[in-house]
Motif scaffolding. Sequence first.
Motif, PDB file in Angstrom:
ATOM      1  N   TYR A 132       2.855   1.344  -1.035  1.00 35.92           N
ATOM      2  CA  TYR A 132       1.598   1.983  -0.668  1.00 35.92           C
ATOM      3  C   TYR A 132       1.695   3.485  -0.909  1.00 35.92           C
ATOM      4  O   TYR A 132       2.695   4.122  -0.559  1.00 35.92           O
ATOM      5  CB  TYR A 132       1.282   1.732   0.813  1.00 35.92           C
ATOM      6  CG  TYR A 132       1.126   0.270   1.147  1.00 35.92           C
ATOM      7  CD1 TYR A 132      -0.127  -0.339   1.142  1.00 35.92           C
ATOM      8  CD2 TYR A 132       2.233  -0.515   1.467  1.00 35.92           C
ATOM      9  CE1 TYR A 132      -0.274  -1.679   1.448  1.00 35.92           C
ATOM     10  CE2 TYR A 132       2.098  -1.856   1.773  1.00 35.92           C
ATOM     11  CZ  TYR A 132       0.843  -2.436   1.759  1.00 35.92           C
ATOM     12  OH  TYR A 132       0.702  -3.771   2.051  1.00 35.92           O
TER      13      TYR A 132
ATOM     14  N   VAL B 179       4.505  -4.720  -5.589  1.00 32.29           N
ATOM     15  CA  VAL B 179       3.038  -4.768  -5.691  1.00 32.29           C
ATOM     16  C   VAL B 179       2.509  -3.425  -5.216  1.00 32.29           C
ATOM     17  O   VAL B 179       2.841  -2.973  -4.110  1.00 32.29           O
ATOM     18  CB  VAL B 179       2.448  -5.911  -4.842  1.00 32.29           C
ATOM     19  CG1 VAL B 179       0.920  -5.855  -4.868  1.00 32.29           C
ATOM     20  CG2 VAL B 179       2.949  -7.257  -5.350  1.00 32.29           C
TER      21      VAL B 179
ATOM     22  N   ASN C 195      -0.265  -0.721  -3.990  1.00 30.90           N
ATOM     23  CA  ASN C 195      -1.481  -0.701  -3.180  1.00 30.90           C
ATOM     24  C   ASN C 195      -1.920   0.750  -2.970  1.00 30.90           C
ATOM     25  O   ASN C 195      -1.149   1.573  -2.478  1.00 30.90           O
ATOM     26  CB  ASN C 195      -1.222  -1.342  -1.812  1.00 30.90           C
ATOM     27  CG  ASN C 195      -0.721  -2.777  -1.923  1.00 30.90           C
ATOM     28  OD1 ASN C 195      -1.498  -3.709  -1.992  1.00 30.90           O
ATOM     29  ND2 ASN C 195       0.596  -2.946  -1.939  1.00 30.90           N
TER      30      ASN C 195
ATOM     31  N   GLN D 211       5.884  -4.614  -0.991  1.00 30.70           N
ATOM     32  CA  GLN D 211       4.552  -4.012  -1.059  1.00 30.70           C
ATOM     33  C   GLN D 211       4.691  -2.488  -0.977  1.00 30.70           C
ATOM     34  O   GLN D 211       5.294  -1.958  -0.052  1.00 30.70           O
ATOM     35  CB  GLN D 211       3.683  -4.528   0.086  1.00 30.70           C
ATOM     36  CG  GLN D 211       3.449  -6.030   0.067  1.00 30.70           C
ATOM     37  CD  GLN D 211       2.580  -6.482  -1.097  1.00 30.70           C
ATOM     38  OE1 GLN D 211       1.656  -5.780  -1.500  1.00 30.70           O
ATOM     39  NE2 GLN D 211       2.865  -7.663  -1.618  1.00 30.70           N
TER      40      GLN D 211
ATOM     41  N   ASP E  98       7.763  -3.400   3.318  1.00 32.49           N
ATOM     42  CA  ASP E  98       6.728  -2.406   2.990  1.00 32.49           C
ATOM     43  C   ASP E  98       7.385  -1.059   2.740  1.00 32.49           C
ATOM     44  O   ASP E  98       8.281  -0.632   3.483  1.00 32.49           O
ATOM     45  CB  ASP E  98       5.724  -2.272   4.142  1.00 32.49           C
ATOM     46  CG  ASP E  98       4.954  -3.555   4.399  1.00 32.49           C
ATOM     47  OD1 ASP E  98       4.486  -4.168   3.420  1.00 32.49           O
ATOM     48  OD2 ASP E  98       4.824  -3.955   5.570  1.00 32.49           O
TER      49      ASP E  98
END
Length: 273
Positions: free
Chosen positions: A105, A129, A131, A103, A71
């Motif tokens: 963010y 990805v 987010n 991921q 993350d």
Amino acid sequence: MRIRFLGTAAFEGIPSLFCRCALCLKAKELGGKEIRSRTSMLLDDDLKIDFPPDTFLHMVRDGLDLERIKDLIFTHSHSDHLYAEDLVARLPGYAQSDAHPIQVYGNDAVLLRIKQTLDFNGGLQEKFVLNRLKPFERKELQTAVVVPLPASHDPIEACYVYYIEKDGKSILYGHDSGWFPEETWDWLRGKQLDLAVLECTVGKINYRQSHMNVDAVLETKQFFAENGVLKPEANIVVTHFSHNGQLSHSDLTEIFTPHGIQVAYDGMVFELP
């Protein structure tokens, strides 16, 4: 939990490019803890906060395996916290990286900057990805639970500080920000943190609109004490220093040690048992 303070400087770094101020000259002379790269933090090798242009330096200096990151969270889109061009290095054709996507963010500005940079090179969804985070919205990541809290930093961007829960510990990652907005102070009341990471960008300069100074850090500690924000054994660490503050590592240590506040330096490892 192992916490690595990879970089501890503001945008300019210390010593700053092209600068001949007294602090930059002293940092060049003394080296060691006086040398500061752009700010980032790594938790247990799998959760990274921000991706500055000094990430390559951090990787080589500290022997990091960036493929262990699951993350990646961002405070805001300024270039000392988001250098999207280096994320391209994980895409096919640039690196033999793992198949799993990291991921990512952040706010709208962060995600747009990354999308524009990585889409141009292809393969975004294979390796990253994106987010979108919203203020005060609790988000469960692969590695932790985070809550983005409004910062006071850039009036045209929703900048965040973060409340993080990981492995039974709770952390406030509190920069870039001046004096927090009232709704952030309200949310923090009674949270019982194990660690608060604050900034002291401008040193003793009388300024706290988009960054904190020494007095603001000490007032923040007082707020924490009066509002049950910290556990009795909790720690406070300051980081994100500008050369414009004209305070060396030894100066900062002399200021903060009597208040029980630790001064971070590049490469510092902090253990939360």
